[in-house]
Design a protein around this motif. Structure first.
Motif, short mmCIF file in Angstrom:
data_model
loop_
_atom_site.label_atom_id
_atom_site.label_comp_id
_atom_site.label_asym_id
_atom_site.label_seq_id
_atom_site.Cartn_x
_atom_site.Cartn_y
_atom_site.Cartn_z
N GLY A 102 0.80 -1.22 0.00
CA GLY A 102 0.00 0.00 0.00
C GLY A 102 0.83 1.26 0.00
O GLY A 102 0.30 2.37 0.15
N MET A 103 2.14 1.12 -0.20
CA MET A 103 3.05 2.27 -0.18
C MET A 103 3.38 2.72 -1.60
O MET A 103 3.43 1.90 -2.52
N PRO A 104 3.63 4.02 -1.78
CA PRO A 104 4.01 4.49 -3.12
C PRO A 104 5.42 4.02 -3.50
O PRO A 104 6.34 4.06 -2.68
N ILE A 105 5.56 3.55 -4.73
CA ILE A 105 6.86 3.13 -5.25
C ILE A 105 7.59 4.31 -5.87
O ILE A 105 8.77 4.52 -5.65
N GLU A 106 6.86 5.08 -6.68
CA GLU A 106 7.47 6.22 -7.37
C GLU A 106 6.39 7.24 -7.71
O GLU A 106 5.23 6.89 -7.94
N THR A 107 6.79 8.50 -7.73
CA THR A 107 5.91 9.59 -8.15
C THR A 107 6.61 10.35 -9.27
O THR A 107 7.79 10.67 -9.16
N ILE A 108 5.88 10.63 -10.34
CA ILE A 108 6.44 11.32 -11.50
C ILE A 108 5.60 12.56 -11.79
O ILE A 108 4.37 12.50 -11.78
N GLY A 109 6.26 13.68 -12.04
CA GLY A 109 5.55 14.92 -12.31
C GLY A 109 5.07 15.58 -11.04
O GLY A 109 5.58 15.33 -9.95
N ASP A 110 4.07 16.43 -11.17
CA ASP A 110 3.54 17.19 -10.03
C ASP A 110 2.33 16.45 -9.46
O ASP A 110 1.20 16.63 -9.92
N PHE A 111 2.57 15.63 -8.47
CA PHE A 111 1.51 14.85 -7.85
C PHE A 111 1.46 15.19 -6.36
O PHE A 111 1.66 14.35 -5.50
N SER A 112 1.23 16.46 -6.09
CA SER A 112 1.28 16.95 -4.71
C SER A 112 -0.11 16.90 -4.07
O SER A 112 -0.67 17.92 -3.67
N LEU A 113 -0.65 15.69 -3.98
CA LEU A 113 -1.96 15.51 -3.35
C LEU A 113 -1.77 14.98 -1.93
O LEU A 113 -0.89 14.16 -1.67
N ASP A 114 -2.62 15.44 -1.04
CA ASP A 114 -2.54 15.04 0.36
C ASP A 114 -2.84 13.55 0.50
O ASP A 114 -3.80 13.03 -0.07
N ALA A 115 -1.99 12.86 1.26
CA ALA A 115 -2.18 11.42 1.48
C ALA A 115 -3.53 11.13 2.13
O ALA A 115 -4.13 10.08 1.90
N GLU A 116 -4.03 12.07 2.95
CA GLU A 116 -5.32 11.88 3.60
C GLU A 116 -6.45 11.83 2.58
O GLU A 116 -7.51 11.26 2.85
N LEU A 117 -6.23 12.41 1.41
CA LEU A 117 -7.22 12.36 0.34
C LEU A 117 -7.05 11.09 -0.48
O LEU A 117 -8.04 10.43 -0.84
#
Length: 223
Positions: A102-117
């Motif tokens: 359930g953990m993020p492996i990688e983020t690409i680009g602008d993905f600045s969303l709150d984890a609570e969402l």
């Protein structure tokens, strides 16, 4: 010998009617494009409204005022290409989550969303895919007008943030990229070795601002 004003008006009316018929064909074409998933709703609505305005403008000028002035009036309208580009869904960023942890492996680009969402939405999506075999892609609109798309694979779940609602063709392309991501990295993903720097990412070209340095990529290809 110069043409009479009456002849010029008749010629302008004839060209105007031909233009109207061509616009009707364009309206049918974008309806077919939307049905085929090639454009999104925003593009369809804006283009269709533009074509309607053109027909109304030309028809009114032919019937009521200067028949020769409709071409100038139509040229002042915004271009079809501009509308398509303006309302095209752009992938702002994406995040890849490991299905097991359930953990993020990688983020690409602008993905600045709150984890609570993200976490509750991801949990809800996973529950739906567990209950409905191959539930496929789920898209949802956010309060700011942006769209989130979820797609599940054998090892990972891909979440993509779009500027507006994406067309179905764009989603299908991304779904294919996700499958290729899992095929390319199957050995790592299957055994849980999900270190981000070990994996290959088909998504870089899909995101406008990629963290991958172009010069480094060219050097790797030359080697």
């Amino acid at each position: 010998m110069t043409d009479s004003p009456e002849f010029k008006d008749e010629e302008s009316i004839r060209r105007g009617q031909e233009f109207i018929n061509e616009v009707y064909r364009k309206m049918s074409r974008i309806a077919e494009e939307f049905a085929a998933g090639e454009i999104n709703r925003a593009q369809f609505h804006r283009l269709y409204n533009r074509y309607q305005r053109q027909i109304m403008t030309v028809s009114q000028m032919i019937a009521e005022s200067d028949p020769s002035g409709w071409e100038t009036a139509v040229k002042s309208d915004e271009s079809t290409l501009h509308i398509r580009r303006q309302f095209e869904a752009k992938a702002i960023g994406l995040s890849i989550y490991d299905n097991r942890t359930g953990m993020p492996i990688e983020t690409i680009g602008d993905f600045s969303l709150d984890a609570e969402l993200i976490v509750p939405m991801l949990s809800s999506y996973r529950q739906a895919t567990a209950e409905i075999f191959q539930a496929g892609v789920r898209s949802t609109e956010m309060e700011n007008g942006q769209w989130l798309c979820f797609m599940s694979g054998a090892y990972t779940t891909l979440i993509v943030l779009f500027s507006v609602e994406p067309s179905s063709n764009r989603i299908m392309l991304l779904d294919r990229m996700h499958r290729d991501f899992e095929i390319a990295n199957a050995e790592f993903l299957e055994h849980g070795y999900t270190s981000a720097d070990q994996l290959a990412y088909p998504f870089y070209s899909f995101i406008k601002r990629s963290p991958l340095d172009t010069q480094d990529l060219e050097t790797e290809l030359d080697e």
